[in-house]
Design a protein around this motif. Structure first.
Motif, short mmCIF file in Angstrom:
data_model
loop_
_atom_site.label_atom_id
_atom_site.label_comp_id
_atom_site.label_asym_id
_atom_site.label_seq_id
_atom_site.Cartn_x
_atom_site.Cartn_y
_atom_site.Cartn_z
N VAL A 164 40.72 36.96 144.36
CA VAL A 164 39.95 37.65 145.30
C VAL A 164 38.58 37.81 144.73
CG1 VAL A 164 39.69 40.04 146.32
CG2 VAL A 164 42.00 38.82 146.32
N SER A 165 38.26 38.06 143.35
CA SER A 165 37.18 38.19 142.78
C SER A 165 36.27 37.17 142.97
CB SER A 165 37.44 38.59 141.23
OG SER A 165 36.23 38.68 140.83
N GLN A 166 37.04 35.84 142.83
CA GLN A 166 36.30 34.67 143.14
C GLN A 166 35.56 34.43 144.41
OE1 GLN A 166 38.69 31.72 141.62
NE2 GLN A 166 38.06 31.91 139.33
N ILE A 167 36.60 34.66 145.60
CA ILE A 167 36.00 34.58 146.82
C ILE A 167 34.94 35.51 146.99
CG2 ILE A 167 37.04 35.21 149.05
CD1 ILE A 167 39.70 33.90 148.57
N ALA A 168 35.10 36.91 146.69
CA ALA A 168 34.05 37.89 146.74
C ALA A 168 32.80 37.41 146.24
CB ALA A 168 34.44 39.12 146.13
N THR A 169 32.74 36.80 144.85
CA THR A 169 31.55 36.43 144.25
C THR A 169 30.88 35.34 145.00
OG1 THR A 169 32.54 37.00 142.30
CG2 THR A 169 30.82 35.29 142.06
N VAL A 170 31.74 34.39 145.74
CA VAL A 170 31.23 33.14 146.72
C VAL A 170 30.47 33.70 147.69
CG1 VAL A 170 31.72 31.42 147.97
CG2 VAL A 170 32.50 31.43 145.60
N LEU A 171 31.18 34.94 148.32
CA LEU A 171 30.59 35.24 149.63
C LEU A 171 29.47 36.13 149.30
CD1 LEU A 171 33.78 36.31 151.55
CD2 LEU A 171 32.34 34.73 152.24
N ASP A 172 29.49 36.69 148.32
CA ASP A 172 28.10 37.50 147.78
C ASP A 172 27.04 36.73 147.70
OD1 ASP A 172 26.82 40.00 147.39
OD2 ASP A 172 26.91 39.66 145.51
N ALA A 173 27.28 35.48 147.03
CA ALA A 173 26.26 34.57 146.65
C ALA A 173 25.75 33.97 148.10
CB ALA A 173 26.59 33.29 145.65
N ILE A 174 26.43 33.81 148.99
CA ILE A 174 26.06 33.03 150.23
C ILE A 174 25.32 34.10 150.95
CG2 ILE A 174 27.00 32.25 152.37
CD1 ILE A 174 29.27 31.04 150.84
N THR A 175 25.96 35.41 151.27
CA THR A 175 25.24 36.41 152.18
C THR A 175 24.26 37.06 151.29
OG1 THR A 175 27.05 38.16 151.52
CG2 THR A 175 27.51 36.56 153.39
N ALA A 176 24.09 37.15 150.30
CA ALA A 176 23.00 38.26 149.49
C ALA A 176 21.61 37.70 150.21
CB ALA A 176 23.35 38.20 148.32
N PRO A 177 21.31 36.49 149.99
CA PRO A 177 19.86 36.04 150.49
C PRO A 177 19.75 36.29 151.80
CG PRO A 177 20.99 34.25 149.22
CD PRO A 177 21.96 35.19 149.41
N ILE A 178 20.66 36.32 152.61
CA ILE A 178 20.63 36.63 154.24
C ILE A 178 20.34 38.20 154.41
CG2 ILE A 178 21.57 36.45 156.32
CD1 ILE A 178 23.35 34.07 155.21
N LEU A 179 21.10 39.02 153.64
CA LEU A 179 21.15 40.50 153.92
C LEU A 179 20.07 41.09 153.24
CD1 LEU A 179 25.15 40.94 153.81
CD2 LEU A 179 23.71 40.77 155.99
N ALA A 180 19.46 40.31 152.12
CA ALA A 180 18.79 41.27 151.39
C ALA A 180 17.25 41.83 152.10
CB ALA A 180 18.16 40.26 150.11
N PRO A 181 16.71 40.83 152.98
CA PRO A 181 15.59 41.31 153.56
C PRO A 181 15.84 42.46 154.72
CG PRO A 181 15.67 39.13 153.61
CD PRO A 181 16.94 39.35 153.05
N PHE A 182 17.07 42.46 155.14
CA PHE A 182 17.50 43.58 156.17
C PHE A 182 17.63 44.85 155.26
CE2 PHE A 182 18.69 39.76 158.37
CZ PHE A 182 17.92 39.76 159.43
#
Length: 101
Positions: free
Chosen positions: A42-60
């Motif tokens: 679960v931690s690895q999945i969360a880390t991968v998803l965070d790495a993918i979505t963080a650049p998209i969500l950061a400006p918002f």
């Protein structure tokens, strides 16, 4: 070639949509202690998803403050992605298909 580019853009935008949705659901599951970071998978999945979505969500997230502990930046990001998808399919896709076939 134009159809392939249109397909690729639509697929990437669709995958980004699903990554944001799954990341938001996982954050709720972490918040309500249904799942936790001690589980390695679960931690690895969360880390991968965070790495993918963080650049998209950061400006918002910089522009939209959390409303009473509720982060609405994923909703705004999903709306922006769907807006970009519609804009691309209506304006750029016909041109690419016409020019590249």
């Amino acid at each position: 070639m134009g159809y392939a580019i249109v397909w690729l853009v639509n697929t990437v935008l669709g995958l980004m949509t699903w990554a944001i949705i799954i990341s938001a659901i996982m954050s709720w599951l972490f918040a309500f202690d249904v799942i936790n970071h001690r589980n390695r998978f679960v931690s690895q999945i969360a880390t991968v998803l965070d790495a993918i979505t963080a650049p998209i969500l950061a400006p918002f997230r910089r522009v939209i403050p959390p409303l009473g502990g509720l982060d609405i930046s994923p909703i705004v990001a999903l709306l922006a992605i769907h807006f970009l998808r519609i804009l691309f399919n209506r304006m750029s896709a016909p041109f690419l298909i016409q020019m590249l076939g």
